[in-house]
Design an enzyme around this catalytic site. Sequence first.
Site, PDB file in Angstrom:
ATOM      1  N   ASP A  67       0.858  -1.173   0.000  1.00 33.74           N
ATOM      2  CA  ASP A  67       0.000   0.000   0.000  1.00 33.74           C
ATOM      3  C   ASP A  67       0.906   1.239   0.000  1.00 33.74           C
ATOM      4  OD1 ASP A  67      -3.240   0.547   1.576  1.00 33.74           O
ATOM      5  OD2 ASP A  67      -2.134   1.720   0.082  1.00 33.74           O
TER       6      ASP A  67
HETATM    7  C1  GLC Z   1      -4.418   4.264  -0.183  1.00 33.54           C
HETATM    8  C2  GLC Z   1      -5.311   3.098   0.228  1.00 33.54           C
HETATM    9  C3  GLC Z   1      -5.447   2.041  -0.832  1.00 33.54           C
HETATM   10  C4  GLC Z   1      -5.333   2.656  -2.212  1.00 33.54           C
HETATM   11  C5  GLC Z   1      -3.920   3.203  -2.352  1.00 33.54           C
HETATM   12  C6  GLC Z   1      -3.716   3.913  -3.693  1.00 33.54           C
HETATM   13  O1  GLC Z   1      -3.658   4.693   0.911  1.00 33.54           O
HETATM   14  O2  GLC Z   1      -5.003   2.450   1.446  1.00 33.54           O
HETATM   15  O3  GLC Z   1      -6.717   1.407  -0.632  1.00 33.54           O
HETATM   16  O4  GLC Z   1      -5.569   1.681  -3.212  1.00 33.54           O
HETATM   17  O5  GLC Z   1      -3.557   4.071  -1.294  1.00 33.54           O
HETATM   18  O6  GLC Z   1      -4.505   5.052  -3.738  1.00 33.54           O
END
Ligand code: GLC
Length: 738
Positions: A266
Amino acid sequence: MNDSHYDFNHLDPEIEAQVETLLARMTLEEKVGQMNQVSPHWGGGELEDAVRRGEVGSVLNVWSVERINQLQRVAVEKSRLGIPLIVGTDVIHGYRTIFPIPLAEASTWDPDLLERAARAAADEAAATGTDWIFAPMVDVARDPRWGRIAEGAGEDPYLGSVLARARVRGFQSQGLAGGKKIVACPKHYVAYGAAEGGKDYNTVDISERTLRDIYLPPFKAALDEGAGSIMSSFNEIAGVPASCNAFILRQILREEFEWHGVVLSDYDAIGELIQHGVAADLKEAARKAILAGEDIDMMGHAFPKHLVELVREGQVPEALIDAAVRRILRLKFMLGIFEHPYTAEELASQVLLKPEYRDLALEVAQKSIVLLKNAPLEDGGAPALPLQSNARIALVGPLADDRAELLGCWACAGRAEDVETVLEGFRAVLGAGADLTYVKGCALEGDEDLDIEGAVAAAEAADAAVVVLGESAMMSGEAHSRAYLGLPGHQRALLEAVVAACALEGKPVVVILMSGRPLVLTWMKEHVPAILQAWHGGIRAGRAVADVVFGAVTPSGKLVASFPRTEGQIPVYYAHKSTGRPVDERGVIQFNREHKSQYLDESTLPLYGFGYGLSYTTFEYTDLAVQTPEVSMDGTLVVSATVTNTGERCGDEIVQLYIQDLVGEVTRPVRELKGFQRIALQPRERQRVTFEVPVANLGFHGLEMAYGVEVGNFKVWIAPHAYAGLEGRFTVVGSDES
Ligand code: GLC
């Protein structure tokens, strides 16, 4: 390859050969480049320059197909090896056609509908250059304080697994715009929803058994359905953050699940290993993450800055880099982006907001609405809903004429201008001659727009008041947890004033709740005759609410997450353990008091429980039959019951099947959902509903942490929700006994 969607876990020898040929040509720097995912705001200088140097393998959240094609041309035509970028986007409940939030979609209990909605979202995403959808979010969530409960399928692993499969099928559909393929990315792996206190990103400290029986199943289902990637989560699990957790990333994913897909961290989660306190610096974070099994570093800058050095120093075997890059290249070949890297820029205007997608968004919104209460105004009278379309209506509340908030969290490329407000929906349904008065009454929070007197006056001049209340889109979603789950701002005062005014004259008050989570509605349940939970219902929310309020549509949604009576009960969920002193049995008498698992000052039951939802008609459950009173471990449980529509209107009923394993080698929940069927019944119509459940589905992870079913006695229910139903019994016997 499935006939309807792509299975990215199915290895193709031809692609494997292409991967090896390309991998052999790559320098170490180019390999590491493939493991770097950045957003346009990455702060590392000109994105095109980095792409041209082969330092970027994928990008996220680039919102313009022209920009995507521009970046792709640099990758394909200007870099040494011409390896295309994968373009990832957060398409959580629609791309431009915004559907209700996933928690609302799940409340339809309609896998086919959700598959169609996911396919529509993928089609729009494909038309605008996306290859990779960062969804479905499959985190089991049992704490409504957690803002991200909005993004998933609620508290139950079985329902979550069924809906995860449906969404993966939809996202990875064949036949998408421009012939593009899209890979899904179930997230956030794993147990992110178990954060202590419902506080986002917070510590998760659960047993391996809870991990395997509750939080892993929806991920396993998504991967079994062919999902080609997974996103690891921000949280630790029992002391080890997911981004450096070899147990979940290697032992479970690779060895146990035998899964070949790509693991994406993430956003900056690898870098955050420093804040977690398991890495002294970014270099150590990079080392721990690659050793544990991360393939791509999303915006953490750890891999691009340190992996080459770590390999050169002998701290990381190049073989691990090769294994990660092999999975990334395999995905790119499977997506077909070597042959077709670009997206025709005229596609978007042909696909976005297609009428059939707007219609689909309406259907999902209608079916996601849950009727929580519908009481008569006086004993023996008709229930408050549906309202008469010729009635004089006062429509009040901060969300009655709002657009942006109805999109909900993670609304991707959604636009407020596309949203139909509740007021517009009422006008569309009631027609030009309607006697309809709108007064906002108060803001969602804060003191502006305060006009409770105006709202009361409108209610006094009307036959019925409809009050549209709830949360803003940003009161749920990522980093938006709440400690108090009541109505923000002056909304409660507004509602009390309108209720008091209408009670004096015996007028119905209908509350429409638009929120991203279960709220605490205890006062409301006592004082308001009708309550509809409409969630953040997407671009067609307003019309959907009007269709239900005036009876064109009979509500059929059922809750997938429990509504607590008070925050002090949380976590409160249906599949709880019995404990040694269950509340529904006589407790142990000590010091002349019954001692059992309960509160002194509140019930242990939720205000509204899992699987609950009313209709404008009524259903009766009769004649339960357990066709297999004894069933072998490798057999199939067969149970049936008759469901009758005993009311005056047609309606859909979501019939649920629950079991309880009465004695296990470890403790078992008092109920577990193991099946559901949605049926449509005309007035007076009855239907025999039969469930066939493989006994293998009734297992759990026992003392040795192996999954299995134990012989012994079970209870079974066919039920309208998790706290009612017709009860039967059956016994699982050894295979040689049956
Ligand atoms: C965010 C979220 C995730 C998302 C990613 C890209 O922090 O936790 O669900 O897909 O970053 O935006």
